[in-house]
Design an enzyme around this catalytic site. Structure first.
Site, PDB file in Angstrom:
ATOM      1  CG  ASP A 163      -5.953  -1.401 -23.436  1.00 55.81           C
ATOM      2  OD1 ASP A 163      -6.258  -0.779 -22.583  1.00 55.81           O
ATOM      3  OD2 ASP A 163      -6.310  -2.564 -23.503  1.00 55.81           O
TER       4      ASP A 163
ATOM      5  NE  ARG B 292     -19.523  -7.387 -17.240  1.00 54.69           N
ATOM      6  CZ  ARG B 292     -20.828  -8.036 -17.246  1.00 54.69           C
ATOM      7  NH1 ARG B 292     -20.780  -8.717 -16.150  1.00 54.69           N
ATOM      8  NH2 ARG B 292     -21.401  -8.038 -18.060  1.00 54.69           N
TER       9      ARG B 292
ATOM     10  CB  SER C 185     -13.153  -9.198 -25.159  1.00 54.44           C
ATOM     11  OG  SER C 185     -13.736  -8.972 -24.276  1.00 54.44           O
TER      12      SER C 185
ATOM     13  CD  GLU D  49     -18.330  -8.405 -22.310  1.00 51.06           C
ATOM     14  OE1 GLU D  49     -19.540  -8.683 -22.794  1.00 51.06           O
ATOM     15  OE2 GLU D  49     -18.389  -7.691 -21.136  1.00 51.06           O
TER      16      GLU D  49
ATOM     17  NE  ARG E  32     -11.811   5.174 -36.284  1.00 51.28           N
ATOM     18  CZ  ARG E  32     -12.752   4.733 -35.821  1.00 51.28           C
ATOM     19  NH1 ARG E  32     -13.764   4.495 -36.714  1.00 51.28           N
ATOM     20  NH2 ARG E  32     -13.296   4.737 -34.574  1.00 51.28           N
TER      21      ARG E  32
ATOM     22  CE  LYS F 212     -24.212   6.390 -16.584  1.00 53.64           C
ATOM     23  NZ  LYS F 212     -24.709   7.265 -17.399  1.00 53.64           N
TER      24      LYS F 212
ATOM     25  CE1 TYR G 185     -15.338  -5.386 -28.109  1.00 49.83           C
ATOM     26  CE2 TYR G 185     -16.091  -6.837 -26.395  1.00 49.83           C
ATOM     27  CZ  TYR G 185     -14.841  -6.107 -27.015  1.00 49.83           C
ATOM     28  OH  TYR G 185     -13.597  -5.747 -26.468  1.00 49.83           O
TER      29      TYR G 185
END
Ligand code: NAP
Length: 321
Positions: free
Chosen positions: A19, A223, A131, A133, A39, A198, A155
């Protein structure tokens, strides 16, 4: 005064992620000066920014988001008008293996950003990446903004805690903080750690003869998948709105992971016998089905999204290497 001095500055955490790269491109096209926090400048993977051809157009600064003093110093120096907080340990699967690391980074980094804004300049607008989630085991579909949370992974609990922390700073200190509650969104910049990418990558490898079989976990879950370049438009729109708020961003349609595999395998032209379910890859807990309703974002922000899951898969297969 030069044009550069008139530019609005946006600061993006997590700029090297999927993103972050698409949002950088969007903001650059809109004339922003884009600063990204990384980082480590030498060790960070910059492939997303390179693939979009914008690495030279953004300024990357090393910053530890757990270090409040460094954040204060950067925000004071660069004076962003908008901050987009995308940095997170973003894998649900990995969060089961690294629960404490995931929870502590995904919450402490948000606290630090909120504190830094509160201390340096309360007029800075913050977008935070929440999210879908967070909703987890829901009783009613489709999900809307005020559906009750029942997170089912480390998460998800980290994102729920960060989400409520953002709302708390908005309500307690009057900060302009908007949370985008995004459902799964994909692109060519996803890493192979994530399901759709994947499947496309491994299907191509099976076709080329470099892989015999693909192994997957629970593929009967459903999903709501969308296209990342269109979802980052909603992030920007949230900070242009006259008041901060939270918005569900989704396609509104769910599809099972089994259907995703079968569609991709057929499109790539390989046999459905080339994949196998492996119980060892099941997560300790999972959400059976999830899809949302983005009516609020469509009505309030004028955000549009009309891609079906199959149109999305066609696009991703077309974009794959
Ligand atoms: P992503 O590709 O995994 O990128 C995550 C970014 O966070 C990377 O730039 C990564 O930096 C950075 N990051 C991770 N751990 C960090 C740490 N300890 N310190 C500093 N930076 C760290 O994620 P994305 O798909 O772009 O998602 C952006 C945000 O939206 C995330 O917060 C994610 O949880 C959330 N979200 C994503 C989805 C989705 O479907 N994509 C859906 C809902 C919410 P490195 O390059 O150094 O690893």
């Amino acid at each position: 005064m030069s044009n550069i001095e008139h530019k609005k500055t946006a600061l993006i955490t997590g700029i090297t992620g999927q993103d972050g790269a698409y949002l950088s491109r969007l903001l650059l096209n809109k004339g922003y000066e884009v600063i990204g926090l990384v980082r480590s400048n030498s060790h960070t993977n910059k492939n997303g920014l390179i693939r979009l051809g914008i690495l030279e157009n953004v300024t990357l600064l090393e910053c530890d988001l757990i270090d409040l003093s460094q954040l204060i110093q950067i925000i004071s120096t660069y004076k962003p008008v908008e901050i987009y907080n995308l940095a997170a340990q973003s894998s649900v699967s990995l969060s089961f293996a690294q629960p404490i690391g995931t929870f502590s980074f995904n919450t402490m980094s948000v606290f630090n950003l909120l504190e830094a804004i509160k201390l340096v300049d309360k007029r800075i607008k913050l977008y935070h990446a929440s999210s879908s989630e967070m909703y987890g085991k829901v009783e009613k579909l489709p999900i809307v903004e005020n559906t009750v949370f029942h997170p089912v992974s480390p998460y998800a609990t980290s994102k729920a805690a960060a989400h409520w922390t953002c709302i708390n700073y908005r309500e307690s200190f009057g900060l302009f903080v908007s949370c985008g509650i995004l459902f799964n969104h994909e692109s060519m910049l996803r890493t192979n750690q994530f399901f759709v990418k994947k499947v496309i990558t491994e299907a191509n490898m099976i076709k080329e003869g470099t892989l015999d079989k693909m192994f997957v976990g629970n593929i009967d879950i459903k999903r709501d998948f969308g296209y990342a370049p269109l979802y980052v438009e909603a992030m920007h729109a949230m900070l242009q709105h006259d008041k901060p708020d939270d918005f569900v961003i989704c396609s509104g349609i769910s599809i099972s992971l089994r259907e995703v595999i079968e569609y991709i395998f057929e499109r790539v032209g390989i046999s459905l016998s080339a994949y196998e379910v492996d119980q060892k890859l099941y997560r300790p807990n999972d959400i059976p089905e999830i899809y949302g309703n983005s009516s609020k974002a469509k009505k309030v922000l004028g955000w549009h999204y009309a891609m079906t899951p199959y149109e999305l898969l066609d696009k991703l297969i077309g974009e794959s290497d």
